[in-house]
Design a protein around this motif. Structure first.
Motif, mmCIF file in Angstrom:
data_model
loop_
_atom_site.group_PDB
_atom_site.id
_atom_site.type_symbol
_atom_site.label_atom_id
_atom_site.label_comp_id
_atom_site.label_asym_id
_atom_site.label_seq_id
_atom_site.Cartn_x
_atom_site.Cartn_y
_atom_site.Cartn_z
ATOM 1 N N GLY A 310 -25.452 -28.167 35.975
ATOM 2 C CA GLY A 310 -24.721 -27.561 34.933
ATOM 3 C C GLY A 310 -24.298 -26.569 35.431
ATOM 4 N N VAL A 311 -23.141 -26.075 34.372
ATOM 5 C CA VAL A 311 -22.429 -24.659 34.748
ATOM 6 C C VAL A 311 -22.727 -23.958 33.414
ATOM 7 C CG1 VAL A 311 -20.465 -23.483 35.150
ATOM 8 C CG2 VAL A 311 -20.640 -25.820 36.239
ATOM 9 N N PHE A 312 -23.261 -22.767 33.374
ATOM 10 C CA PHE A 312 -23.455 -21.928 32.350
ATOM 11 C C PHE A 312 -22.194 -21.048 32.238
ATOM 12 C CE2 PHE A 312 -27.530 -23.784 31.729
ATOM 13 C CZ PHE A 312 -28.016 -23.679 30.468
ATOM 14 N N PHE A 313 -21.954 -20.754 31.031
ATOM 15 C CA PHE A 313 -20.865 -19.590 30.717
ATOM 16 C C PHE A 313 -21.379 -18.603 29.715
ATOM 17 C CE2 PHE A 313 -19.491 -23.026 28.028
ATOM 18 C CZ PHE A 313 -19.341 -22.296 26.962
ATOM 19 N N ARG A 314 -20.780 -17.394 29.738
ATOM 20 C CA ARG A 314 -21.131 -16.131 28.791
ATOM 21 C C ARG A 314 -22.877 -16.419 28.523
ATOM 22 N NH1 ARG A 314 -16.572 -16.280 24.207
ATOM 23 N NH2 ARG A 314 -14.898 -15.566 25.526
ATOM 24 N N SER A 315 -23.439 -16.096 29.533
ATOM 25 C CA SER A 315 -25.059 -16.349 29.248
ATOM 26 C C SER A 315 -25.612 -15.146 29.972
ATOM 27 C CB SER A 315 -25.312 -17.662 30.321
ATOM 28 O OG SER A 315 -24.877 -18.756 29.637
ATOM 29 N N PHE A 316 -27.047 -14.890 29.645
ATOM 30 C CA PHE A 316 -27.704 -13.754 30.069
ATOM 31 C C PHE A 316 -29.091 -14.262 30.595
ATOM 32 C CE2 PHE A 316 -28.223 -13.314 25.876
ATOM 33 C CZ PHE A 316 -29.694 -12.899 25.349
ATOM 34 N N ILE A 317 -29.696 -13.531 31.421
ATOM 35 C CA ILE A 317 -31.013 -14.181 31.990
ATOM 36 C C ILE A 317 -32.485 -13.340 31.287
ATOM 37 C CG2 ILE A 317 -32.241 -14.653 34.032
ATOM 38 C CD1 ILE A 317 -29.676 -16.261 33.885
ATOM 39 N N GLU A 318 -33.144 -13.846 30.774
ATOM 40 C CA GLU A 318 -34.630 -13.119 30.380
ATOM 41 C C GLU A 318 -35.287 -13.247 31.862
ATOM 42 O OE1 GLU A 318 -35.874 -13.213 26.460
ATOM 43 O OE2 GLU A 318 -35.065 -15.107 26.349
ATOM 44 N N PRO A 319 -36.532 -12.135 31.807
ATOM 45 C CA PRO A 319 -37.532 -12.337 32.770
ATOM 46 C C PRO A 319 -38.122 -13.812 32.664
ATOM 47 C CG PRO A 319 -37.591 -10.202 31.835
ATOM 48 C CD PRO A 319 -36.489 -10.948 31.255
ATOM 49 N N ASN A 324 -30.002 -17.938 28.430
ATOM 50 C CA ASN A 324 -29.529 -17.652 26.741
ATOM 51 C C ASN A 324 -27.876 -17.896 27.242
ATOM 52 O OD1 ASN A 324 -31.732 -16.374 25.037
ATOM 53 N ND2 ASN A 324 -31.967 -15.700 26.997
ATOM 54 N N GLY A 325 -27.320 -19.045 26.488
ATOM 55 C CA GLY A 325 -26.046 -19.163 26.733
ATOM 56 C C GLY A 325 -25.710 -20.580 26.487
ATOM 57 N N TRP A 326 -24.335 -21.079 27.148
ATOM 58 C CA TRP A 326 -24.040 -22.392 26.679
ATOM 59 C C TRP A 326 -23.690 -22.871 28.169
ATOM 60 C CZ3 TRP A 326 -22.926 -17.930 24.218
ATOM 61 C CH2 TRP A 326 -23.137 -18.083 22.756
ATOM 62 N N GLN A 327 -23.956 -24.164 28.144
ATOM 63 C CA GLN A 327 -23.740 -24.914 29.457
ATOM 64 C C GLN A 327 -22.915 -26.139 29.332
ATOM 65 O OE1 GLN A 327 -27.242 -27.682 30.086
ATOM 66 N NE2 GLN A 327 -26.781 -27.631 32.355
ATOM 67 N N VAL A 328 -21.989 -26.309 30.470
ATOM 68 C CA VAL A 328 -21.040 -27.504 30.630
ATOM 69 C C VAL A 328 -22.060 -28.347 31.284
ATOM 70 C CG1 VAL A 328 -18.859 -28.350 31.546
ATOM 71 C CG2 VAL A 328 -19.125 -25.992 30.201
ATOM 72 N N GLU A 329 -22.283 -29.496 30.949
ATOM 73 C CA GLU A 329 -23.282 -30.339 31.487
ATOM 74 C C GLU A 329 -22.664 -31.039 32.735
ATOM 75 O OE1 GLU A 329 -27.014 -32.635 31.666
ATOM 76 O OE2 GLU A 329 -26.244 -30.474 30.486
ATOM 77 N N VAL A 330 -23.343 -31.227 33.781
ATOM 78 C CA VAL A 330 -23.111 -31.953 35.168
ATOM 79 C C VAL A 330 -24.273 -32.909 35.086
ATOM 80 C CG1 VAL A 330 -22.966 -31.742 37.576
ATOM 81 C CG2 VAL A 330 -21.673 -29.998 36.120
ATOM 82 N N ALA A 331 -24.260 -34.025 35.162
ATOM 83 C CA ALA A 331 -25.426 -35.063 35.036
ATOM 84 C C ALA A 331 -25.163 -36.421 35.322
ATOM 85 C CB ALA A 331 -26.237 -34.952 33.647
ATOM 86 N N PRO A 332 -26.124 -37.236 35.843
ATOM 87 C CA PRO A 332 -25.944 -38.605 36.196
ATOM 88 C C PRO A 332 -25.013 -39.287 34.973
ATOM 89 C CG PRO A 332 -28.003 -37.892 36.727
ATOM 90 C CD PRO A 332 -27.492 -36.843 35.704
ATOM 91 N N LYS A 333 -24.356 -40.394 35.429
ATOM 92 C CA LYS A 333 -23.487 -41.213 34.518
ATOM 93 C C LYS A 333 -24.159 -41.412 33.175
ATOM 94 C CE LYS A 333 -20.334 -43.893 35.933
ATOM 95 N NZ LYS A 333 -19.684 -44.854 36.690
ATOM 96 N N GLY A 334 -23.376 -41.491 31.751
ATOM 97 C CA GLY A 334 -24.245 -41.842 30.844
ATOM 98 C C GLY A 334 -24.806 -40.639 30.195
ATOM 99 N N MET A 335 -24.520 -39.340 30.813
ATOM 100 C CA MET A 335 -25.549 -38.252 30.267
ATOM 101 C C MET A 335 -24.517 -36.941 30.027
ATOM 102 S SD MET A 335 -29.070 -38.427 32.734
ATOM 103 C CE MET A 335 -29.868 -36.994 31.723
ATOM 104 N N ASP A 336 -23.261 -37.309 29.442
ATOM 105 C CA ASP A 336 -22.608 -36.273 29.149
ATOM 106 C C ASP A 336 -21.959 -35.145 29.935
ATOM 107 O OD1 ASP A 336 -22.503 -37.236 26.195
ATOM 108 O OD2 ASP A 336 -24.854 -36.921 26.538
ATOM 109 N N THR A 337 -21.705 -35.439 30.978
ATOM 110 C CA THR A 337 -21.122 -34.550 32.198
ATOM 111 C C THR A 337 -19.710 -33.985 31.362
ATOM 112 O OG1 THR A 337 -22.068 -35.380 34.079
ATOM 113 C CG2 THR A 337 -19.655 -34.180 34.262
ATOM 114 N N GLY A 338 -19.734 -32.978 31.226
ATOM 115 C CA GLY A 338 -18.344 -32.220 30.640
ATOM 116 C C GLY A 338 -18.745 -31.900 29.229
ATOM 117 N N GLY A 339 -19.837 -32.138 28.666
ATOM 118 C CA GLY A 339 -20.123 -31.654 27.360
ATOM 119 C C GLY A 339 -20.643 -30.413 27.262
#
Length: 423
Positions: A310-319, A324-339
């Motif tokens: 997936g591709v996260f945006f407006r996100s930050f990383i904790e140790p 923390n943030g939002w992901q545009v899903e990249v996944a196998p067929k049937g698992m909501d790529t683009g969601g």
């Protein structure tokens, strides 16, 4: 005699004129300043427009006294911060200040508010305010007045500081990454944020364990009560326009501009960026070292094996590689790529209808486009729109772009043509 008499009379007239000229009023703007776009952050009478850091009201130890904002001096490293209600991005900020003998305070900007950040200085840079002459302990140059605290030191040949109890005037200019600190009419610090040199300073000094320090492009302005009295007046700001740019996020050679979080594999192979599960089979992230808030991003990807990514945006990383943030899903067929999936709290915000699942081309190159502006997110997969979402929580956030490897192992995805335009 006539010449001496003329000089004496002229001097007397000048002194009389100066004595009769009214002193400038504090906490007001001239008509010229208003026309230029300046705004007051303090009206001289109330603390309207200020509140506790991470709060919705004002309970911190600050008062209005004789036309000044005063820190009572009962704050600490962990508490006593007040912030503006308004978020600022590019600006000129000017203020007068004085400090108690031996005192310590600061003006911070681009401060991010989030319960994950307990204090402002782990995100917001600080213009240091301190009693250079009477502080009870020796000061490093990066701790002295007008320093970009723990990052850039002031030019001592130009530094003019009035002692504790006397008024100084300071200015911060933040213009799309170009930063200036001024003190009593002299520019004493100048640097460019988010350059290689800037990141080297950040990652090798005090902020090496504060991954989000200084990355935000916008945030609230913050005053610090660090356990000593300080006074502020004539606080005014003029906002500057945002500039757009085009960025190649991946250079096809190495991972410059990115940071790895977790133990999964990220590498470059034959001009392609590859993510691959490692022996720990955990979540892993490759995050941009910079923040990108409003942008138009296109990226090509090919799923070689169980492409749960997936591709996260407006996100930050904790140790601990916690994102923390939002992901545009990249996944196998049937698992909501683009969601759109939220990594904490709400989970799925938008899933993809079944009739759009065939847009994904398994084992072949796909093009994902992500457009983020304000509170709106749109996504396209291979030219077909998948999502059009408006969400106030997203609208308030900012942060990195990050590629993900899902946990579970067996994942391998190739990426190329990561091209971004800021908006």
């Amino acid at each position: 005699m006539k010449t001496k008499l003329f000089i004496a009379c002229a001097a007397f007239s000048g002194a009389l004129l100066a004595a009769c000229t009214p002193a400038p009023k504090n906490n007001v703007l001239t008509e010229a300043e208003k026309a230029e776009g300046w705004k007051l952050l303090f009206d001289g009478k109330t603390l309207d427009g200020w509140r506790d850091y991470n709060g919705d009201s004002l309970t911190a130890p600050w008062i209005v006294e004789d036309g000044c904002i005063r820190a009572k001096g009962s704050g600490s490293d962990a508490s006593g911060y007040i912030v503006t209600d308004t978020v600022y991005e590019n600006f000129e900020l000017v203020w007068d200040w004085k400090i108690a003998e031996g005192g310590n305070s600061g003006m911070l900007y681009h401060v991010v508010e989030n319960p994950k950040f307990k204090v402002p200085y782990v995100t917001g840079p600080e213009y240091q305010l301190i009693d250079d002459f009477g502080f009870p302990e020796p000061l490093e140059d990066w701790q002295k007045t007008a320093a970009d605290y723990a990052m850039h030191v002031p030019d001592t040949s130009k530094t003019i500081i009035k002692p504790a109890g006397e008024w100084n005037t300071s200015k911060i200019v933040f213009d799309n990454g170009h930063v200036e600190h001024w003190l009593n009419g002299e520019k004493v610090v100048e640097f460019e944020a988010w350059t290689d040199d800037w990141f080297e300073k950040k990652n090798s000094g005090k902020w090496k364990d504060a991954p989000e320090y200084g990355l935000a492009h916008k945030g609230v302005i913050c005053l610090q009560d660090h356990g000593s009295a300080a006074w502020f007046r004539n606080i005014k700001i003029k906002e500057l326009p945002r500039k757009t740019k085009e960025v190649d996020l991946f250079n096809g050679v190495d991972l410059k501009g990115w940071e790895i979080y977790g133990t999964e594999k990220w590498y470059v192979d034959n001009g392609l960026l590859v993510c691959e599960s490692g022996p720990d089979k955990q979540y892993g992230y490759l995050a941009t070292r910079e923040y990108y808030d409003d942008f138009d991003l296109t990226v090509d990807f090919k799923q070689l094996a169980n492409g749960n990514s997936g591709v996260f945006f407006r996100s930050f990383i904790e140790p601990g590689a916690i994102i923390n943030g939002w992901q545009v899903e990249v996944a196998p067929k049937g698992m909501d790529t683009g969601g759109i999936y939220e990594s904490y709290g709400r989970g799925w915000l938008v899933q993809i209808p079944d009739e759009k699942e065939n847009i994904l081309k398994p084992g072949d190159w796909n093009t994902l486009r992500i457009l983020v502006k304000g509170d709106n997110v749109k996504t396209w997969l291979n030219g077909e729109q998948m999502v059009d979402l408006s969400d106030p929580k997203i609208g308030k956030a900012q942060g990195r772009i990050a590629l993900q490897i899902h946990d579970g192992g067996g994942i391998k995805v190739q990426w190329k043509n990561l091209k971004l335009k800021t908006l």
